[in-house]
Each structure stands twice: as structure tokens, then as C-alpha cells.
Design an enzyme around this catalytic site. Structure first.
Site, PDB file in Angstrom:
ATOM      1  N   ARG A   1       3.368 -15.021  12.006  1.00 48.24           N
ATOM      2  CA  ARG A   1       2.435 -16.242  12.087  1.00 48.24           C
ATOM      3  C   ARG A   1       3.145 -17.343  11.445  1.00 48.24           C
ATOM      4  O   ARG A   1       3.737 -17.396  10.327  1.00 48.24           O
ATOM      5  CB  ARG A   1       1.226 -15.784  11.468  1.00 48.24           C
ATOM      6  CG  ARG A   1       0.138 -16.905  11.247  1.00 48.24           C
ATOM      7  CD  ARG A   1      -1.022 -16.487  10.518  1.00 48.24           C
ATOM      8  NE  ARG A   1      -1.728 -15.354  11.329  1.00 48.24           N
ATOM      9  CZ  ARG A   1      -2.130 -14.267  10.583  1.00 48.24           C
ATOM     10  NH1 ARG A   1      -2.219 -14.191   9.292  1.00 48.24           N
ATOM     11  NH2 ARG A   1      -2.541 -13.340  11.375  1.00 48.24           N
TER      12      ARG A   1
ATOM     13  N   CYS B   1       1.311 -17.621 -10.344  1.00 50.70           N
ATOM     14  CA  CYS B   1       2.289 -18.122  -9.259  1.00 50.70           C
ATOM     15  C   CYS B   1       2.506 -19.593  -8.982  1.00 50.70           C
ATOM     16  O   CYS B   1       1.446 -20.316  -8.921  1.00 50.70           O
ATOM     17  CB  CYS B   1       1.706 -17.621  -7.889  1.00 50.70           C
ATOM     18  SG  CYS B   1       0.777 -15.919  -8.044  1.00 50.70           S
TER      19      CYS B   1
ATOM     20  N   CYS C   1       0.987 -21.894  -6.796  1.00 44.46           N
ATOM     21  CA  CYS C   1      -0.680 -22.142  -6.094  1.00 44.46           C
ATOM     22  C   CYS C   1      -1.458 -22.887  -6.724  1.00 44.46           C
ATOM     23  O   CYS C   1      -1.422 -22.934  -8.157  1.00 44.46           O
ATOM     24  CB  CYS C   1      -1.089 -20.290  -6.302  1.00 44.46           C
ATOM     25  SG  CYS C   1      -2.627 -20.127  -5.611  1.00 44.46           S
TER      26      CYS C   1
ATOM     27  N   CYS D   1      -9.851  -9.341   8.032  1.00 45.20           N
ATOM     28  CA  CYS D   1      -8.953  -9.371   7.293  1.00 45.20           C
ATOM     29  C   CYS D   1      -9.146 -10.038   5.680  1.00 45.20           C
ATOM     30  O   CYS D   1     -10.407 -10.818   5.844  1.00 45.20           O
ATOM     31  CB  CYS D   1      -7.745 -10.356   7.392  1.00 45.20           C
ATOM     32  SG  CYS D   1      -6.308 -10.503   6.542  1.00 45.20           S
TER      33      CYS D   1
ATOM     34  N   CYS E   1     -10.166 -14.056   8.222  1.00 43.88           N
ATOM     35  CA  CYS E   1      -9.390 -13.644   7.102  1.00 43.88           C
ATOM     36  C   CYS E   1     -10.302 -14.394   5.688  1.00 43.88           C
ATOM     37  O   CYS E   1     -10.125 -15.737   5.676  1.00 43.88           O
ATOM     38  CB  CYS E   1      -7.867 -14.193   7.039  1.00 43.88           C
ATOM     39  SG  CYS E   1      -7.047 -13.727   8.522  1.00 43.88           S
TER      40      CYS E   1
ATOM     41  N   CYS F   1      -0.789  -6.967   6.696  1.00 46.54           N
ATOM     42  CA  CYS F   1      -0.398  -8.443   7.036  1.00 46.54           C
ATOM     43  C   CYS F   1       0.454  -8.759   5.690  1.00 46.54           C
ATOM     44  O   CYS F   1      -0.267  -8.804   4.439  1.00 46.54           O
ATOM     45  CB  CYS F   1      -1.530  -9.393   7.135  1.00 46.54           C
ATOM     46  SG  CYS F   1      -0.975 -11.022   7.358  1.00 46.54           S
TER      47      CYS F   1
ATOM     48  N   CYS G   1      -7.858 -18.611 -11.136  1.00 43.37           N
ATOM     49  CA  CYS G   1      -7.104 -17.036 -10.988  1.00 43.37           C
ATOM     50  C   CYS G   1      -6.115 -17.123 -12.478  1.00 43.37           C
ATOM     51  O   CYS G   1      -5.805 -18.093 -12.801  1.00 43.37           O
ATOM     52  CB  CYS G   1      -6.406 -17.235  -9.771  1.00 43.37           C
ATOM     53  SG  CYS G   1      -5.244 -15.543  -9.763  1.00 43.37           S
TER      54      CYS G   1
HETATM   55  N1  SAM Z   1      -4.693 -13.728  -4.650  1.00 44.02           N
HETATM   56  C1  SAM Z   1      -4.284 -13.286  -3.690  1.00 44.02           C
HETATM   57  C2  SAM Z   1      -2.694 -13.091  -3.513  1.00 44.02           C
HETATM   58  O1  SAM Z   1      -2.260 -13.585  -4.394  1.00 44.02           O
HETATM   59  O2  SAM Z   1      -2.410 -12.148  -2.806  1.00 44.02           O
HETATM   60  C3  SAM Z   1      -4.645 -13.649  -2.273  1.00 44.02           C
HETATM   61  C4  SAM Z   1      -4.681 -15.174  -2.033  1.00 44.02           C
HETATM   62  S1  SAM Z   1      -2.839 -15.901  -2.009  1.00 44.02           S
HETATM   63  C5  SAM Z   1      -3.463 -17.753  -2.089  1.00 44.02           C
HETATM   64  C6  SAM Z   1      -2.236 -15.776  -0.488  1.00 44.02           C
HETATM   65  C7  SAM Z   1      -0.990 -16.360  -0.119  1.00 44.02           C
HETATM   66  O3  SAM Z   1      -0.914 -17.334   0.149  1.00 44.02           O
HETATM   67  C8  SAM Z   1       0.233 -16.288  -1.139  1.00 44.02           C
HETATM   68  O4  SAM Z   1       0.657 -14.895  -1.187  1.00 44.02           O
HETATM   69  C9  SAM Z   1       1.076 -17.328  -0.580  1.00 44.02           C
HETATM   70  O5  SAM Z   1       2.163 -16.654   0.227  1.00 44.02           O
HETATM   71  C10 SAM Z   1       0.352 -18.303   0.104  1.00 44.02           C
HETATM   72  N2  SAM Z   1       0.361 -19.572  -0.527  1.00 44.02           N
HETATM   73  C11 SAM Z   1      -0.546 -19.713  -1.328  1.00 44.02           C
HETATM   74  N3  SAM Z   1      -0.245 -21.274  -1.889  1.00 44.02           N
HETATM   75  C12 SAM Z   1       0.584 -21.513  -1.047  1.00 44.02           C
HETATM   76  C13 SAM Z   1       1.087 -22.975  -0.854  1.00 44.02           C
HETATM   77  N4  SAM Z   1       0.957 -23.691  -1.674  1.00 44.02           N
HETATM   78  N5  SAM Z   1       2.030 -23.191   0.112  1.00 44.02           N
HETATM   79  C14 SAM Z   1       2.564 -21.882   1.034  1.00 44.02           C
HETATM   80  N6  SAM Z   1       1.682 -20.814   0.894  1.00 44.02           N
HETATM   81  C15 SAM Z   1       0.984 -20.579  -0.192  1.00 44.02           C
HETATM   82 FE1  SF4 Z   2      -3.988 -16.255  -7.832  1.00 38.71          FE
HETATM   83 FE2  SF4 Z   2      -2.873 -18.082  -6.332  1.00 38.71          FE
HETATM   84 FE3  SF4 Z   2      -1.171 -15.910  -7.385  1.00 38.71          FE
HETATM   85 FE4  SF4 Z   2      -3.024 -15.255  -5.534  1.00 38.71          FE
HETATM   86  S1  SF4 Z   2      -1.354 -16.566  -5.129  1.00 38.71           S
HETATM   87  S2  SF4 Z   2      -2.779 -14.205  -7.555  1.00 38.71           S
HETATM   88  S3  SF4 Z   2      -4.671 -16.681  -5.864  1.00 38.71           S
HETATM   89  S4  SF4 Z   2      -2.353 -17.712  -8.470  1.00 38.71           S
END
Ligand code: SAM
Ligand code: SF4
Ligand code: DTB
Length: 329
Positions: free
Chosen positions: A276, A73, A76, A144, A113, A204, A69
């Protein structure tokens, strides 16, 4: 002779805001600062006024496109900027998605989802995702997707495919977001939520606890979610799963009572929403999860996998539900 049930002596002092009034950060912070028992009592009252308190909504997750990606973030595993050792996967085929959705349905999940590690979908991705949504919906599951930032018209395309919910988390308070993500803004997230709502999709949206934020930031996240008009139908509260290789790998977990307080504040400020208990459940004991349900959580991710990390499997969840007399919906 019947004895009346005693009324609690320490009545919570905070009146809920009048209908439609936005929750201020200070009002949510005041919830966090209640004595724990008073907060839990308020949360249970709110849950019981709006839901069957023993029914837990269950959603199953599938990563339909994994890793690589562009975004940064800091929590992530899927950002290409961090060395997390994740195996990447291009967009799955509809058949692969359907196989997972059928299994989820058999296991009793009500919603499926599908998550993609995109900043947002490209036009060419939309037809493939729409086909997946149609096929999953035809199984009789709620659908979802979480695909990142949407461009004009994309939410409508998803709605036309039969999508029920769009997940897009605010993740934290506006003033802390820039410490966690620099490649897109809080306003980008709010704009996507607005377009999702305008297309007639259910929302959501939630966040993560344990990223180094303060209590005021946690209250700020909840206040922002509760002030969306209307609030999200579904509010995932994730406990950070620290991922080796990401900037948040070494963050220390927040105290469980603080996490439970966050759930309770979400429950009280968004009385009609499903709250949730999301990522991080595997790292919690049964007693800790039970406290989250008592605080008003009434939804979970169900199945062994989240997106790239693991979740308690069915057997453990079934055993926990049996001990607590909870039933899945
Ligand atoms: N890329 C899209 C986005 O950023 O909206 C969808 C996938 S993203 C992985 C969805 C959500 O997963 C993030 O907004 C975050 O809240 C949660 N998430 C991701 N990594 C996480 C982690 N290591 N621990 C807890 N929540 C996490
Ligand atoms: Fe990409 Fe992870 Fe950020 Fe979603 S949360 S935009 S998958 S880096
Ligand atoms: C949400 O709030 N949590 C889910 C879902 N929405 C997409 C994702 C949790 C991801 C946890 C880390 C992982 O498995 O990669």
C-alpha cells in the site's frame, strides 16, 4: 510477420530466494542497488505474475480514538509527549463509526480501518471495539483495526468479533527502532504480530520511509517484513508526514526515487502481498504516485483523511485512476 517482443538486455542478476528462505538484508539491499529500470522491470514482472496490474485495493481510515497516547513514537501527532496542537477525542460510539463506514462503502472502499491512539487496548475497550467490528462487517466491508500492542487473548477476541485484518507496523529496521521509539520495543511489535497470526487474523504490517534512516535500514525493514512466515498480506509503506511539534518535524523528505525503490523492493520480496502506497500521498505529484504504482504498489488509503492528517480526496484519486486506467477494488 510478427516481431517478437525484445527481451531486455540488462537482465536483473539477482535470483529470488528459494521458497520459504528468509530474505537477508543484503539480498534486499542488492535490489535497492539495481539500476532503476531493472528494478522497475523486476517489480512489474512480479506484480503481473501475482495480481491484475491495473487493480488498486482501497481502504478507508477512521481514527476512533485520537491523541493523548502514552507512547513516544517520534513521528506521531498523537503522542501526549509532543505539543502538536492536536484536538484529542475519546473513543467514538459505534453509531459514529458506522456513519463513517457507510460513507466509505458508498464511495467504493472495500476495507474500513479503525485506528486508536493507544499503547494497547485496555480490557474495558475491547467490548466496544468488538461491537464496532461486528457492525462494520455487517455492512459487507472488510474490517481492520490498529490498536497497538495486544495482550494474550485480545487477538482471539477480535477474531471472534469478525475482524479480518490487524495493522501493526514494524516501522523501521530493528537497529534503528530505538532511535524512533523508547516506550516499547521492536520485540513487543513482533510479539503482537505473532499473536495476531496465531489467532487466524490477516496481518497488515509495514513501515515509514523518511525518518532519517539509511538505505540499509530501509532494506532491513523490508527484509524483516518479508521474512515473517508467512509475510503480511498487506504492507503499508508510509512516506513520513512531518508533524510540527514532533522530534521528526524537520526531517527532510527522502528522494522520490528512493521511496519508489522501497516500494519495488517490497513488491519483489513479498510477491503475493498487497503493497500500500500509504501516508504522504498528498505531498506527491500524480507522476510520483504513478511511479509507485509501476513499482508494484497496488493499494491505497482512500478518502480525505488518514488518522490526523489529510489524504487526496476522492475527486483527485478518481481523476488519477482515470488518467492511468486503474480501477479500484
Ligand atoms: N497506536 C497504534 C500503533 O502505534 O500501532 C496504531 C496507530 S499508529 C498512528 C499507526 C501507524 O501510522 C504507525 O505505525 C506509523 O507507521 C503510521 N504513522 C503515524 N504517524 C505517521 C506520520 N506522521 N507519517 C507517516 N506515517 C505515520
Ligand atoms: Fe501512540 Fe502514535 Fe505511537 Fe501509535 S504511533 S503508539 S498512536 S504515539
Ligand atoms: C499505516 O501504515 N498508515 C496509516 C494506518 N497504517 C493506520 C496511518 C497513517 C497515519 C498518518 C499520519 C496521521 O494521519 O496521523
Amino acid at each position: 510477420m510478427n516481431h517478437p517482443i525484445p527481451v531486455p538486455q540488462s537482465a536483473p542478476p539477482i535470483a529470488p530466494p528459494a521458497a520459504k528462505a528468509a530474505w537477508s538484508v543484503d539480498a534486499v539491499l542488492a535490489l535497492f542497488e539495481l539500476p532503476f529500470a531493472d528494478l522497475m522491470f523486476r517489480a512489474q514482472q512480479t506484480l503481473r505474475e501475482n495480481f491484475d496490474p491495473n487493480a488498486i485495493q482501497r481502504s478507508t481510515l477512521l481514527s476512533i480514538k485520537t491523541g493523548n497516547c502514552s507512547e513516544d513514537c517520534s513521528y506521531c501527532s498523537q503522542s501526549k509527549r509532543y505539543q502538536t496542537g492536536l484536538e484529542t477525542q475519546r473513543l467514538l460510539s459505534t453509531e459514529e463509526v458506522l456513519a463513517a463506514a457507510r460513507a466509505a462503502k458508498e464511495q467504493g472502499s472495500g476495507r474500513f480501518c479503525m485506528g486508536a491512539a493507544w499503547r494497547g487496548p485496555k480490557e474495558k475497550d475491547m467490548a466496544a471495539v468488538a461491537e464496532m467490528v461486528k457492525a462494520v462487517k455487517a455492512l459487507g466491508l472488510e474490517t481492520c483495526v490498529t490498536l497497538g500492542i495486544l495482550k494474550d487473548g485480545q487477538a482471539e477476541q477480535l477474531k471472534a468479533a469478525g475482524l479480518d485484518y490487524y495493522n501493526h507496523n514494524l516501522d523501521t529496521a530493528p537497529e534503528f527502532y530505538g532511535d524512533i521509539v523508547t516506550t516499547h520495543t521492536y520485540q513487543d511489535r513482533l510479539d503482537t504480530l505473532k499473536s495476531v497470526r496465531a489467532a487466524g487474523l490477516k496481518v497488515c504490517s509495514g513501515g515509514i520511509v523518511g525518518m532519517g534512516e539509511t538505505r540499509r535500514h530501509r532494506a532491513g525493514l523490508i527484509a524483516k517484513l518479508a521474512s515473517l512466515d508467512p509475510p503480511p498480506e498487506s504492507v503499508p509503506i508510509n512516506n513520513l508526514v512531518p508533524i510540527p511539534g514532533t522530534p521528526l518535524a524537520e526531517r527532510t523528505a527522502v528522494d522520490i526515487f528512493e521511496f519508489v525503490r522501497t516500494i519495488a523492493a517490497a513488491r519483489i520480496s513479498m510477491p503475493g502481498s498487497y503493497v500500500r502506497l500509504s501516508a504522504g500521498r498528498e505531498q506527491m505529484s500524480e507522476a510520483e504516485q504513478a511511479l509507485c504504482f509501476l513499482a508494484g504498489a497496488n493499494s491505497i488509503f482512500y478518502g480525505d483523511q488518514l488518522l490526523t492528517t489529510t489524504n487526496p480526496g476522492l475527486e483527485r484519486d478518481q481523476a488519477l485512476f482515470a488518467k492511468l486506467s486503474l480501477h479500484g477494488v
